[in-house]
Design an enzyme around this catalytic site. Structure first.
Site, PDB file in Angstrom:
ATOM      1  N   TYR A 190       1.868  13.878  -4.174  1.00  0.00           N
ATOM      2  CA  TYR A 190       1.052  12.740  -4.604  1.00  0.00           C
ATOM      3  C   TYR A 190       0.275  13.049  -5.890  1.00  0.00           C
ATOM      4  O   TYR A 190       0.377  12.305  -6.860  1.00  0.00           O
ATOM      5  CB  TYR A 190       0.122  12.285  -3.480  1.00  0.00           C
ATOM      6  CG  TYR A 190      -0.108  10.793  -3.502  1.00  0.00           C
ATOM      7  CD1 TYR A 190       0.744   9.931  -2.835  1.00  0.00           C
ATOM      8  CD2 TYR A 190      -1.152  10.239  -4.224  1.00  0.00           C
ATOM      9  CE1 TYR A 190       0.563   8.565  -2.874  1.00  0.00           C
ATOM     10  CE2 TYR A 190      -1.337   8.873  -4.278  1.00  0.00           C
ATOM     11  CZ  TYR A 190      -0.490   8.041  -3.595  1.00  0.00           C
ATOM     12  OH  TYR A 190      -0.659   6.672  -3.647  1.00  0.00           O
ATOM     13  N   GLU A 205       2.651  10.035 -13.725  1.00  0.00           N
ATOM     14  CA  GLU A 205       2.445   8.636 -14.105  1.00  0.00           C
ATOM     15  C   GLU A 205       1.378   8.541 -15.209  1.00  0.00           C
ATOM     16  O   GLU A 205       1.512   7.752 -16.141  1.00  0.00           O
ATOM     17  CB  GLU A 205       2.014   7.816 -12.892  1.00  0.00           C
ATOM     18  CG  GLU A 205       3.153   7.604 -11.897  1.00  0.00           C
ATOM     19  CD  GLU A 205       2.701   6.911 -10.623  1.00  0.00           C
ATOM     20  OE1 GLU A 205       1.655   6.238 -10.635  1.00  0.00           O
ATOM     21  OE2 GLU A 205       3.404   7.044  -9.600  1.00  0.00           O
TER      22      GLU A 205
HETATM   23  C1  LIG Z   1      -5.675  -3.979  -5.683  1.00  0.00           C
HETATM   24  C2  LIG Z   1      -4.652  -3.311  -6.505  1.00  0.00           C
HETATM   25  C3  LIG Z   1      -5.211  -2.142  -7.186  1.00  0.00           C
HETATM   26  C4  LIG Z   1      -4.201  -1.466  -8.030  1.00  0.00           C
HETATM   27  C5  LIG Z   1      -4.740  -0.222  -8.544  1.00  0.00           C
HETATM   28  C6  LIG Z   1      -3.678   0.618  -9.039  1.00  0.00           C
HETATM   29  C7  LIG Z   1      -4.039   2.028  -8.874  1.00  0.00           C
HETATM   30  C8  LIG Z   1      -2.868   2.858  -9.046  1.00  0.00           C
HETATM   31  C9  LIG Z   1      -2.876   4.064  -8.172  1.00  0.00           C
HETATM   32  C10 LIG Z   1      -1.586   4.687  -8.250  1.00  0.00           C
HETATM   33  C11 LIG Z   1      -1.354   5.694  -7.205  1.00  0.00           C
HETATM   34  C12 LIG Z   1       0.107   5.668  -6.808  1.00  0.00           C
HETATM   35  C13 LIG Z   1       0.757   6.930  -7.145  1.00  0.00           C
HETATM   36  C14 LIG Z   1       2.108   7.027  -6.503  1.00  0.00           C
HETATM   37  O1  LIG Z   1       2.955   6.075  -7.118  1.00  0.00           O
HETATM   38  C15 LIG Z   1       2.628   8.382  -6.749  1.00  0.00           C
HETATM   39  C16 LIG Z   1       3.682   8.740  -5.791  1.00  0.00           C
HETATM   40  O2  LIG Z   1       4.185   8.020  -4.971  1.00  0.00           O
HETATM   41  S1  LIG Z   1       4.145  10.359  -5.886  1.00  0.00           S
HETATM   42  C17 LIG Z   1       5.149  10.688  -4.528  1.00  0.00           C
HETATM   43  C18 LIG Z   1       4.365  10.997  -3.274  1.00  0.00           C
HETATM   44  N1  LIG Z   1       3.902   9.795  -2.709  1.00  0.00           N
HETATM   45  C19 LIG Z   1       3.582   9.670  -1.394  1.00  0.00           C
HETATM   46  O3  LIG Z   1       3.646  10.595  -0.630  1.00  0.00           O
HETATM   47  C20 LIG Z   1       3.134   8.335  -0.911  1.00  0.00           C
HETATM   48  C21 LIG Z   1       4.179   7.706  -0.074  1.00  0.00           C
HETATM   49  N2  LIG Z   1       3.720   6.441   0.389  1.00  0.00           N
HETATM   50  C22 LIG Z   1       3.113   6.264   1.579  1.00  0.00           C
HETATM   51  O4  LIG Z   1       2.918   7.160   2.352  1.00  0.00           O
HETATM   52  C23 LIG Z   1       2.694   4.839   1.944  1.00  0.00           C
HETATM   53  O5  LIG Z   1       3.133   3.993   0.978  1.00  0.00           O
HETATM   54  C24 LIG Z   1       1.170   4.690   2.181  1.00  0.00           C
HETATM   55  C25 LIG Z   1       0.799   3.202   2.154  1.00  0.00           C
HETATM   56  C26 LIG Z   1       0.387   5.414   1.078  1.00  0.00           C
HETATM   57  C27 LIG Z   1       0.817   5.238   3.552  1.00  0.00           C
HETATM   58  O6  LIG Z   1       1.620   4.711   4.567  1.00  0.00           O
HETATM   59  P1  LIG Z   1       1.079   4.063   5.939  1.00  0.00           P
HETATM   60  O7  LIG Z   1      -0.304   3.563   5.786  1.00  0.00           O
HETATM   61  O8  LIG Z   1       2.084   3.066   6.400  1.00  0.00           O
HETATM   62  O9  LIG Z   1       0.982   5.282   6.918  1.00  0.00           O
HETATM   63  P2  LIG Z   1       2.023   5.804   8.009  1.00  0.00           P
HETATM   64  O10 LIG Z   1       3.285   6.201   7.355  1.00  0.00           O
HETATM   65  O11 LIG Z   1       1.302   6.823   8.788  1.00  0.00           O
HETATM   66  O12 LIG Z   1       2.337   4.524   8.930  1.00  0.00           O
HETATM   67  C28 LIG Z   1       1.358   3.979   9.810  1.00  0.00           C
HETATM   68  C29 LIG Z   1       2.050   3.355  11.021  1.00  0.00           C
HETATM   69  O13 LIG Z   1       2.852   2.257  10.596  1.00  0.00           O
HETATM   70  C30 LIG Z   1       4.217   2.522  10.890  1.00  0.00           C
HETATM   71  N3  LIG Z   1       4.990   2.077   9.733  1.00  0.00           N
HETATM   72  C31 LIG Z   1       4.578   2.003   8.455  1.00  0.00           C
HETATM   73  N4  LIG Z   1       5.548   1.553   7.675  1.00  0.00           N
HETATM   74  C32 LIG Z   1       6.616   1.338   8.468  1.00  0.00           C
HETATM   75  C33 LIG Z   1       7.941   0.879   8.249  1.00  0.00           C
HETATM   76  N5  LIG Z   1       8.353   0.540   7.040  1.00  0.00           N
HETATM   77  N6  LIG Z   1       8.759   0.786   9.319  1.00  0.00           N
HETATM   78  C34 LIG Z   1       8.362   1.116  10.561  1.00  0.00           C
HETATM   79  N7  LIG Z   1       7.116   1.568  10.848  1.00  0.00           N
HETATM   80  C35 LIG Z   1       6.252   1.667   9.798  1.00  0.00           C
HETATM   81  C36 LIG Z   1       4.335   4.017  11.066  1.00  0.00           C
HETATM   82  O14 LIG Z   1       5.391   4.391  11.881  1.00  0.00           O
HETATM   83  C37 LIG Z   1       3.014   4.322  11.697  1.00  0.00           C
HETATM   84  O15 LIG Z   1       3.055   3.934  13.064  1.00  0.00           O
HETATM   85  P3  LIG Z   1       2.567   4.957  14.199  1.00  0.00           P
HETATM   86  O16 LIG Z   1       1.140   5.255  13.906  1.00  0.00           O
HETATM   87  O17 LIG Z   1       2.792   4.209  15.482  1.00  0.00           O
HETATM   88  O18 LIG Z   1       3.452   6.145  14.054  1.00  0.00           O
END
Ligand SMILES: CCCCCCCCCCCCC[C@@H](O)CC(=O)SCCNC(=O)CCNC(=O)[C@H](O)C(C)(C)COP(=O)(O)OP(=O)(O)OC[C@H]1O[C@@H](n2cnc3c(N)ncnc32)[C@H](O)[C@@H]1OP(=O)(O)O
Length: 358
Positions: free
Chosen positions: A282, A289
């Protein structure tokens, strides 16, 4: 009136003690537990007719001070909770059983039978709890949609990752400079589809917040569509390679993890990777970026693309690079918000796992 001792019958379970005091029409009941000793006093009809009856019992192991009791025409039933859920060898601290005390064979169970009874009770509670929670009639449909969504994303990002890796091995450094032309179409497709990741929590299809997903999707799409997509000068820069590569590495673990979650399956290694490799990826992703944004600033100044027209008195127009400079600050705020969110998700995930394992 004489003070006498009633007949008392006892039985136990792992978490509680039952006492049955043979006293009919008991009145003026005074029952308490102090310093692990149960004191009983009441007037009623016992073995020695109408009298005041009393007794004390010091328990073998600690019990909770609250006592519940129910007096019927024939007897007084007392229930005491053990502090720790365990099986006692006897009821009282003193080894010799008091003369007035005897096992209650109506309630008596040995340890293994009590365990079976406990398990049966837990099973019944679980079933009744499940039957009280209304079943979602669209659950199958929701899971099917999520599974397909994650599958498509997984295939898309796997294609990106494999393609980039093979090109890196064959072309080495040269592959950095034409990443955009080979990968962009697939990345456009995956990132447009990723808008569903904001919609899914908003519709309650997944249990997570909308904000972290919005930051993630907006953050990436600004880089992809505004910085790389609209500036040809950016498209053959090496930074494209690093941004795309870092994005795809996390996704080839994240999407299969979700796919398995949709079919209630878990691979420990995959869970660990999903909730761990974002830690280095991240910040590196945000850094890459940020480099892309900084490299694009002079290009926006020069081309005046997306520049904001100003009233004549204030000058010609405001370069879009100013907006991007504000965006740079937002990026680090976004990094902070999502880093904290991912830490919480990680802690929640591994804490629940540990609890389940216990
Ligand atoms: C208002 C606008 C403002 C704009 C401002 C702009 C600011 C810019 C900031 C830029 C930062 C971004 C940088 C980024 O682009 C860089 C990178 O990506 S580098 C690479 C590394 N990146 C990552 O590791 C991030 C990957 N992304 C994520 O992890 C997710 O997108 C995130 C939203 C960040 C977190 O995910 P989530 O909140 O969903 O957490 P979980 O994965 O733990 O999920 C929670 C529970 O939901 C279930 N779930 C979620 N999605 C799904 C799905 N698609 N299908 C099925 N189930 C899903 C998951 O299983 C969990 O359930 P449980 O708790 O029962 O297990």
């Amino acid at each position: 009136m004489q003070t006498l001792t009633p007949h008392v019958y006892w039985a136990q379970r792992h978490s509680e003690i039952y006492l049955r005091v043979e006293l009919s029409d008991a009145q003026n009941l005074d029952i308490s537990v102090q310093e692990n000793v149960l004191h009983f006093k009441a007037q009623g009809h016992g073995a020695k007719g109408d009298n005041e009856y009393e007794f004390s019992l010091e328990f073998l192991a600690p019990v909770k001070p609250e006592v519940s009791h129910r007096s019927t025409q024939r007897q007084v039933n007392i229930r005491v909770q053990k502090k720790e859920c365990c099986w006692w060898d006897r009821l009282t601290m003193q080894e010799r059983k008091p003369l007035f005390l005897a096992p209650d064979f109506d309630r008596w169970l040995d340890e293994s039978d009590a365990e079976l009874e406990q398990r049966a009770k837990e099973q019944i509670n679980k079933i009744s709890l499940e039957s009280r929670v209304p079943k979602d009639p669209f659950l199958g449909l929701k899971k099917g949609y999520l599974f397909m969504y994650n599958l498509v994303q997984f295939l898309g990002f796997s294609w990106i990752f494999v393609n980039m890796t093979v090109r890196l091995f064959i072309l080495r450094e040269d592959s950095f400079y034409d990443t955009f032309h080979t990968i962009a179409d697939m990345m456009y497709f995956c990132q447009m589809l990723a808008v569903a990741e904001v919609i899914n929590p908003a519709l309650g299809l997944v249990k997570t917040g909308v904000m972290p997903a919005l930051i993630q999707v907006v953050g990436r799409n600004v880089i992809l569509f505004v910085i790389f997509g609209s500036l040809e000068e950016m498209q053959n820069k090496a930074v494209v390679f690093f941004v795309f590569y870092l994005w795809s590495i996390i996704e080839i673990f994240r999407y299969p993890f979700y796919m398995l979650a949709c079919i209630d399956t878990e691979w420990k290694m995959l869970t660990w990777l999903r909730y761990t490799i974002w830690m280095p990826l991240y910040p590196l992703g945000v850094l890459a970026e940020a480099v892309a944004v900084i490299q694009s600033l002079p290009i926006f100044d020069e081309t005046r693309l997306y520049s904001i027209p100003l009233p004549k008195a204030m000058g010609h127009s405001l370069s879009f690079s100013y907006v991007l400079q504000i965006y740079l600050v937002l990026m680090f705020l976004g990094l902070f918000v999502n880093f904290r969110h991912l830490f919480k998700q990680r802690r929640r995930r591994f804490r629940t796992k540990k609890r389940k394992a216990n």
